[in-house]
Write a protein that holds these residues in place. Structure first.
Motif, PDB file in Angstrom:
ATOM      1  N   GLY A   1       0.784  -1.228   0.000  1.00  0.00           N
ATOM      2  CA  GLY A   1       0.000   0.000   0.000  1.00  0.00           C
ATOM      3  C   GLY A   1       0.812   1.273   0.000  1.00  0.00           C
ATOM      4  N   ARG A   2       2.129   1.174   0.044  1.00  0.00           N
ATOM      5  CA  ARG A   2       2.971   2.371   0.065  1.00  0.00           C
ATOM      6  C   ARG A   2       3.468   2.701  -1.347  1.00  0.00           C
ATOM      7  NH1 ARG A   2       7.060   1.899   5.116  1.00  0.00           N
ATOM      8  NH2 ARG A   2       7.359   4.114   4.626  1.00  0.00           N
ATOM      9  N   THR A   3       3.665   3.980  -1.599  1.00  0.00           N
ATOM     10  CA  THR A   3       4.102   4.455  -2.909  1.00  0.00           C
ATOM     11  C   THR A   3       5.612   4.643  -2.919  1.00  0.00           C
ATOM     12  OG1 THR A   3       1.988   5.553  -3.318  1.00  0.00           O
ATOM     13  CG2 THR A   3       3.884   6.312  -4.600  1.00  0.00           C
ATOM     14  N   ILE A   4       6.241   4.264  -4.016  1.00  0.00           N
ATOM     15  CA  ILE A   4       7.683   4.461  -4.188  1.00  0.00           C
ATOM     16  C   ILE A   4       7.904   5.893  -4.645  1.00  0.00           C
ATOM     17  CG2 ILE A   4       9.746   3.703  -5.440  1.00  0.00           C
ATOM     18  CD1 ILE A   4       8.310   0.967  -5.790  1.00  0.00           C
ATOM     19  N   THR A   5       8.507   6.706  -3.801  1.00  0.00           N
ATOM     20  CA  THR A   5       8.673   8.131  -4.092  1.00  0.00           C
ATOM     21  C   THR A   5      10.026   8.452  -4.710  1.00  0.00           C
ATOM     22  OG1 THR A   5       9.473   8.549  -1.847  1.00  0.00           O
ATOM     23  CG2 THR A   5       7.097   8.756  -2.239  1.00  0.00           C
ATOM     24  N   GLY A   6      10.974   7.547  -4.597  1.00  0.00           N
ATOM     25  CA  GLY A   6      12.296   7.788  -5.171  1.00  0.00           C
ATOM     26  C   GLY A   6      13.085   6.506  -5.275  1.00  0.00           C
TER      27      GLY A   6
ATOM     28  N   LEU B   1      15.072   2.167  -2.329  1.00  0.00           N
ATOM     29  CA  LEU B   1      13.732   2.626  -2.684  1.00  0.00           C
ATOM     30  C   LEU B   1      13.206   3.469  -1.530  1.00  0.00           C
ATOM     31  CD1 LEU B   1      12.104  -0.647  -4.134  1.00  0.00           C
ATOM     32  CD2 LEU B   1      13.485   1.059  -5.324  1.00  0.00           C
ATOM     33  N   ARG B   2      12.834   4.720  -1.811  1.00  0.00           N
ATOM     34  CA  ARG B   2      12.239   5.577  -0.788  1.00  0.00           C
ATOM     35  C   ARG B   2      10.730   5.451  -0.885  1.00  0.00           C
ATOM     36  NH1 ARG B   2      16.463   8.586  -2.766  1.00  0.00           N
ATOM     37  NH2 ARG B   2      15.147   9.843  -4.145  1.00  0.00           N
ATOM     38  N   LEU B   3      10.082   5.263   0.262  1.00  0.00           N
ATOM     39  CA  LEU B   3       8.651   4.975   0.318  1.00  0.00           C
ATOM     40  C   LEU B   3       7.877   6.115   0.966  1.00  0.00           C
ATOM     41  CD1 LEU B   3       8.936   1.270   1.538  1.00  0.00           C
ATOM     42  CD2 LEU B   3       8.708   2.069  -0.819  1.00  0.00           C
ATOM     43  N   SER B   4       6.604   6.207   0.626  1.00  0.00           N
ATOM     44  CA  SER B   4       5.737   7.232   1.205  1.00  0.00           C
ATOM     45  C   SER B   4       5.625   7.021   2.711  1.00  0.00           C
ATOM     46  CB  SER B   4       4.357   7.178   0.550  1.00  0.00           C
ATOM     47  OG  SER B   4       3.783   5.884   0.691  1.00  0.00           O
ATOM     48  N   PRO B   5       5.426   8.096   3.484  1.00  0.00           N
ATOM     49  CA  PRO B   5       5.337   7.969   4.947  1.00  0.00           C
ATOM     50  C   PRO B   5       4.190   7.051   5.359  1.00  0.00           C
ATOM     51  CG  PRO B   5       5.605  10.256   4.285  1.00  0.00           C
ATOM     52  CD  PRO B   5       5.314   9.492   3.029  1.00  0.00           C
TER      53      PRO B   5
ATOM     54  N   GLY C   1       3.164   6.257   9.220  1.00  0.00           N
ATOM     55  CA  GLY C   1       3.330   6.228  10.670  1.00  0.00           C
ATOM     56  C   GLY C   1       4.793   6.211  11.061  1.00  0.00           C
ATOM     57  N   THR C   2       5.140   5.253  11.921  1.00  0.00           N
ATOM     58  CA  THR C   2       6.514   5.146  12.393  1.00  0.00           C
ATOM     59  C   THR C   2       7.327   4.123  11.595  1.00  0.00           C
ATOM     60  OG1 THR C   2       5.854   3.472  14.035  1.00  0.00           O
ATOM     61  CG2 THR C   2       5.831   5.791  14.732  1.00  0.00           C
ATOM     62  N   MET C   3       6.771   3.641  10.494  1.00  0.00           N
ATOM     63  CA  MET C   3       7.483   2.645   9.699  1.00  0.00           C
ATOM     64  C   MET C   3       8.721   3.243   9.043  1.00  0.00           C
ATOM     65  SD  MET C   3       4.546   0.428   7.762  1.00  0.00           S
ATOM     66  CE  MET C   3       3.329  -0.543   8.669  1.00  0.00           C
ATOM     67  N   PRO C   4       9.793   2.442   8.879  1.00  0.00           N
ATOM     68  CA  PRO C   4      10.975   2.923   8.157  1.00  0.00           C
ATOM     69  C   PRO C   4      10.598   3.369   6.750  1.00  0.00           C
ATOM     70  CG  PRO C   4      11.428   0.851   9.278  1.00  0.00           C
ATOM     71  CD  PRO C   4       9.944   1.066   9.362  1.00  0.00           C
ATOM     72  N   GLU C   5      11.302   4.384   6.247  1.00  0.00           N
ATOM     73  CA  GLU C   5      10.908   4.965   4.963  1.00  0.00           C
ATOM     74  C   GLU C   5      11.727   4.476   3.784  1.00  0.00           C
ATOM     75  OE1 GLU C   5      13.545   8.155   7.008  1.00  0.00           O
ATOM     76  OE2 GLU C   5      12.120   6.583   7.585  1.00  0.00           O
ATOM     77  N   GLN C   6      12.676   3.562   4.016  1.00  0.00           N
ATOM     78  CA  GLN C   6      13.492   3.069   2.915  1.00  0.00           C
ATOM     79  C   GLN C   6      13.502   1.544   2.861  1.00  0.00           C
ATOM     80  OE1 GLN C   6      17.462   4.676   2.874  1.00  0.00           O
ATOM     81  NE2 GLN C   6      16.768   6.815   2.823  1.00  0.00           N
ATOM     82  N   LEU C   7      13.428   1.019   1.636  1.00  0.00           N
ATOM     83  CA  LEU C   7      13.657  -0.400   1.385  1.00  0.00           C
ATOM     84  C   LEU C   7      14.983  -0.495   0.645  1.00  0.00           C
ATOM     85  CD1 LEU C   7      12.917  -3.404   1.266  1.00  0.00           C
ATOM     86  CD2 LEU C   7      11.616  -2.901  -0.823  1.00  0.00           C
ATOM     87  N   ARG C   8      15.944  -1.172   1.247  1.00  0.00           N
ATOM     88  CA  ARG C   8      17.286  -1.248   0.668  1.00  0.00           C
ATOM     89  C   ARG C   8      17.599  -2.670   0.212  1.00  0.00           C
ATOM     90  NH1 ARG C   8      20.810   2.269   5.125  1.00  0.00           N
ATOM     91  NH2 ARG C   8      19.560   4.204   4.973  1.00  0.00           N
ATOM     92  N   PHE C   9      18.187  -2.761  -0.978  1.00  0.00           N
ATOM     93  CA  PHE C   9      18.673  -4.049  -1.475  1.00  0.00           C
ATOM     94  C   PHE C   9      20.179  -4.064  -1.313  1.00  0.00           C
ATOM     95  CE2 PHE C   9      20.309  -6.810  -4.904  1.00  0.00           C
ATOM     96  CZ  PHE C   9      19.718  -7.996  -4.516  1.00  0.00           C
ATOM     97  N   VAL C  10      20.648  -4.990  -0.489  1.00  0.00           N
ATOM     98  CA  VAL C  10      22.071  -5.129  -0.169  1.00  0.00           C
ATOM     99  C   VAL C  10      22.538  -6.481  -0.684  1.00  0.00           C
ATOM    100  CG1 VAL C  10      23.762  -5.183   1.711  1.00  0.00           C
ATOM    101  CG2 VAL C  10      21.763  -3.681   1.872  1.00  0.00           C
ATOM    102  N   ASP C  11      23.684  -6.517  -1.348  1.00  0.00           N
ATOM    103  CA  ASP C  11      24.126  -7.774  -1.963  1.00  0.00           C
ATOM    104  C   ASP C  11      25.645  -7.770  -2.115  1.00  0.00           C
ATOM    105  OD1 ASP C  11      24.218 -10.195  -3.251  1.00  0.00           O
ATOM    106  OD2 ASP C  11      23.292  -9.506  -5.099  1.00  0.00           O
TER     107      ASP C  11
END
Length: 322
Positions: A20-25, A115-119, A121-131
């Motif tokens: 349900g969150r939007t990818i903003t960047g 991936l930066r995600l839309s706000p 609540g208190t959820m983290p705002e970034q999804l990071r792919f580390v490899d």
């Protein structure tokens, strides 16, 4: 390589954070991690920015996130009215990690994509792919209708479409739409060893080397048992064992022998403490020991990997096949 329980642990964690969150960047830190996206990093980022994550879906070891384009109704590109037509596919490879982080947390040493995600609540705002090993990556894929009309995979809101790259993959033993009759019919047509068949993702998905050894040990079957002579009861027993061992692994958070593998929150699995066969070369078979029999587990080379068996309760068949 992560197996089904590890990928399902990631899916369950990820869906709670991104659905349900939007990818903003999008920041492509290392273009090698989007090499499977044929049109390159700029097209990858441009197509993701403004898209909303509808769900997180898994079939076997494949994982994808259906997307809804910015402000648009759900696409019908998949050929099914009202269903999404594209998805963000995640290939974890040998060491890929999907980590939710606050923007204030310094970048990981092997960060590849952010991936930066839309706000929310208190959820983290970034999804990071580390490899670290760079065998994995992210790319955008097309969704297509499933060949049997059933859901594409395990999801919060299952729909009858599947990522094109996963369309050749069979259903896994934990899938409610898995057909044992179809599996057994196709299994008997093969003239190969049982473990080789279990590792064939076109026959049954999600079973890798570790869980194949564990399922065969629980079912008291040798990996070289010929599939064309396998009785229905034996096939049912090994599939039930595969379900049980993977369900146990899910409850324990997955199996991790490599510190590079972590779930979406960064916690390693610990199911390896409960393994009965895999990696236990030279140790006593627990089942035989409980029966007062001394039997030492052995390791044999198998398809450039290893197989672990008990010579007493998993005797090698005289007409065995690899």
């Amino acid at each position: 390589m992560p197996e089904l329980p590890e990928v399902e642990v990631v899916r369950r964690g990820l869906v709670n954070w991104v659905r349900g969150r939007t990818i903003t960047g999008v920041d492509v830190v290392d273009p090698r991690s989007v090499r499977r996206h044929a049109l390159g990093p700029e097209d990858f980022a441009g197509n993701l920015e403004g898209a909303t994550v509808l769900d997180v879906v898994r079939r076997g070891k494949f994982l994808w996130m259906p997307l809804q384009e910015d402000g648009a109704p759900r696409s019908t590109d998949a050929g099914t009215s009202g269903l999404p037509g594209v998805a963000l596919m995640a290939h974890l490879g040998m060491s890929g990690q999907l980590l939710m982080q606050d923007g204030s947390v310094p970048d990981e040493k092997h960060l590849k994509i952010r991936l930066r995600l839309s706000p929310a609540g208190t959820m983290p705002e970034q999804l990071r792919f580390v490899d670290q090993r760079i065998f994995g990556g992210l790319f955008i894929t097309t969704l297509v209708p499933t060949d049997d009309g059933g859901p594409g995979g395990t999801a919060e809101d299952p729909v009858p479409v599947i990522a094109e790259e996963a369309s050749h993959i069979a259903r896994d033993p934990l899938d409610p739409h898995f057909s044992f009759d179809t599996f057994y019919r196709r299994l008997r047509k093969r003239k190969t060893g049982l473990k080789r068949a279990l590792l064939d993702q076109g026959l049954v998905s999600g079973i890798g080397n570790i869980y194949a050894d564990e399922a065969l040990w629980r079912a008291k079957l040798h990996y070289a048992r010929p599939t064309d002579t396998l009785r229905r009861a034996d096939a049912e027993r090994v599939l039930a064992a595969a379900r049980d061992v993977m369900s146990d692994a899910l409850a324990a958070g997955g199996t991790s022998f490599d510190s590079l593998y972590v779930n979406v929150n960064g916690a390693s699995g610990y199911f390896e403490r409960s393994l009965n066969a895999y990696g236990r070369e030279g140790e006593e078979c627990r089942r035989c020991a409980a029966a007062g029999i001394r039997s030492i587990l052995k390791r044999e080379q198998f398809m450039n990997r290893s197989s672990y068996t008990c010579p007493v309760c998993q005797p090698r068949p005289r007409n065995g096949r690899w």
